[in-house]
Every structure is written in C-alpha cells, then in structure tokens.
Scaffold this active site. Structure first.
Site, mmCIF file in Angstrom:
data_model
loop_
_atom_site.group_PDB
_atom_site.id
_atom_site.type_symbol
_atom_site.label_atom_id
_atom_site.label_comp_id
_atom_site.label_asym_id
_atom_site.label_seq_id
_atom_site.Cartn_x
_atom_site.Cartn_y
_atom_site.Cartn_z
ATOM 1 C CE LYS A 175 -2.022 -1.058 4.098
ATOM 2 N NZ LYS A 175 -1.328 -2.334 4.253
ATOM 3 N NE ARG A 230 8.020 -2.889 6.029
ATOM 4 C CZ ARG A 230 6.617 -2.544 6.383
ATOM 5 N NH1 ARG A 230 5.959 -2.095 5.354
ATOM 6 N NH2 ARG A 230 6.072 -3.260 7.221
ATOM 7 N NE ARG A 253 2.308 -4.535 11.410
ATOM 8 C CZ ARG A 253 3.373 -4.487 11.060
ATOM 9 N NH1 ARG A 253 4.429 -5.120 11.390
ATOM 10 N NH2 ARG A 253 3.335 -3.865 9.561
#
Ligand code: AP5
Length: 220
Positions: free
Chosen positions: A17, A129, A172
């Site tokens: 996103k 990441r 999450r």
C-alpha cells in the site's frame, strides 16, 4: 489535466500500500495520507499522541478509533485534500472508522481498492523490508543481497521497523483478518470496491491500479 481522486487503499500489511500510494500520489497529484506514517512521525517527535501510540504500535495493536479518526479529520480539512482529493493508506481499519469517515467526508469516495496479496507472500516481504529512519523511504533486501544501511534519498540510517518483529507481524495480520477485512464487504455493498492483484513487479501493479482508477474517474 489529470483529475484529482478520492481513494482508499485496503490490503494486508506488506501488500505494498505504502509503495503504491507514493506512486499514485505523484500520478494523480493528491496527498498520500498514511495514518501509520503520521503516527510514526508523532512517535519520533515525542508528542503526546506519539507517546501514547508507540507501545501499541510496537506490539502490533491498533490505536483507538476515536483518536485516529480525530487525526484523519484534521488532515482531511487541509486545503490540499479538501481540494483535489486524497489517497488514504491504513485508514479506515475498522468498520467503526469507516462509519466515522462516511460522516466526515464532504464529497463521495471514488473508489476503495483491496490490494490483494496472499498472507505467505506478505510475511516474506515484511521480513525483508527496511526503511529510512529519517525520510521513511522503503527498501527490500534479499538474504544473499547487499545490506542497505544508508538511504539513497537522504543519507539517513536504513533500519528494520520496530513493528516488523515476527510476533508483531503475526498479530497485525490476525487483526487485519478480524478487524479490517470486513471493510471489503462493507465497501463492496456500496458498489465502491475494486480488488486488484498486488503480486508482480511494482510497475505492473501500478498499471493495474491506474487502469481501475481511470475507469471510475472517466464515468464520474
Ligand atoms: P502502517 O504503517 O499502516 O502499517 P501496516 O498496515 O502494517 O502496513 P505496512 O506498512 O506494513 O504495509 P504496506 O502495505 O504499506 O507495504 P509496503 O508498501 O511497505 O501502520 C502501522 C501501525 O500504526 C499499525 O500496526 C497500528 O498500530 C497503527 N495504525 C495505523 N493506522 C491505524 C488506524 N487506522 N487505526 C488504528 N491504528 C492504526 O511494502 C512492504 C514491502 O514489500 C516493502 O519492503 C516493499 O519494498 C515490498 N514491496 C512492495 N510492493 C512489492 C511488489 N509488488 N513486489 C515485491 N515487493 C514489494
């Protein structure tokens, strides 16, 4: 002239996103409003909001609807988003937030996009990441590739996000399934939803997104 847009991007953590919102924001010349980025900035500055949010974020939890809705309402009132539109990233994240957003918005949404990437793949993406501590630029490192330590964009330190630990990531993703994925049905029932495949090269994903958004804007 490229027309402004009012968009929401849904999608699992690590679906891309943030990566795509930066590109879409440049393409449509509208602000990218990321509640995660806003909260991380507040944590870095040590504001009362940041002090309250830090522990919740690092544990993979959600900040309360009431607080986050207030933050977004204030941001949407600024002239850039009130004028050309916005791309919301990470908000709404619960049906309660979506209902509040419906009351705040002065003009209707154009499209809600579900950027669809399977859970196994997002876990892989999140583990590789790295982000710049200063400007937030995003990097992907591979097990055999070189470590990225300095940001190409600003020279800041490139690090792993505090909430990208295995425990927090699982929490999450579980919260996404229970709290956020009901929004897919919620917006589908309003005729606003497009599901876009988020797997593949980021340039191809962007092409799919722009095609879907342009089709809606053309019908406006
Ligand atoms: P937030 O910052 O919104 O984090 P998130 O939802 O966990 O989403 P991510 O940033 O992990 O994923 P992304 O989809 O943006 O993926 P990215 O582009 O980085 O929120 C953080 C926290 O703040 C929340 O946990 C919560 O505590 C709090 N919060 C925020 N909003 C809230 C709200 N509304 N209510 C309550 N609390 C809230 O991509 C991931 C990786 O994949 C990158 O390394 C990237 O380079 C790579 N990548 C991207 N696209 C591709 C591709 N096509 N192929 C291969 N790799 C790719």
């Amino acid at each position: 002239m490229i027309q402004g847009v009012r968009l929401i991007l849904l999608g699992r953590q690590g679906a891309g996103k943030g990566t795509q919102c930066v590109r879409l924001s440049n393409h449509y010349v509208v602000p990218h409003i990321s509640t995660g980025d806003m909260l991380r900035a507040a944590v870095k500055e040590g504001t009362p909001l940041g002090r309250m949010a830090a522990e919740i974020m690092n544990a993979g939890g959600l900040v309360s609807d009431e607080i986050i809705v207030g933050v977004v309402e204030e941001r949407l009132d600024r002239p850039d988003s009130a004028g050309r539109g916005f791309i919301l990233d990470g908000f709404p994240r619960t049906v309660g937030q979506a209902e509040s957003l419906g009351k705040i918005l002065k003009q209707p949404l154009d499209l809600v996009i579900d950027l669809d990437v399977p859970r196994e793949l997002v876990v892989e993406r999140i583990s590789s990441r790295r982000v710049c501590r200063d400007c937030g630029s995003n990097y992907s490192v591979s097990a055999n590739g070189p470590a990225v330590r300095i940001c190409d964009n600003c020279g800041g330190d490139v690090v792993q996000r505090d909430d990208d630990t295995p425990d927090a990531v699982n929490k999450r993703l579980d919260l996404y399934d229970t709290q956020t994925s009901p929004l897919i049905k919620y917006y589908n029932s309003q005729g606003l939803l497009a599901v876009i495949n988020g797997v593949g090269h980021p340039d191809r994903v962007l092409d799919r997104l722009v095609e879907a958004i342009d089709a809606v804007v053309a019908r406006r």
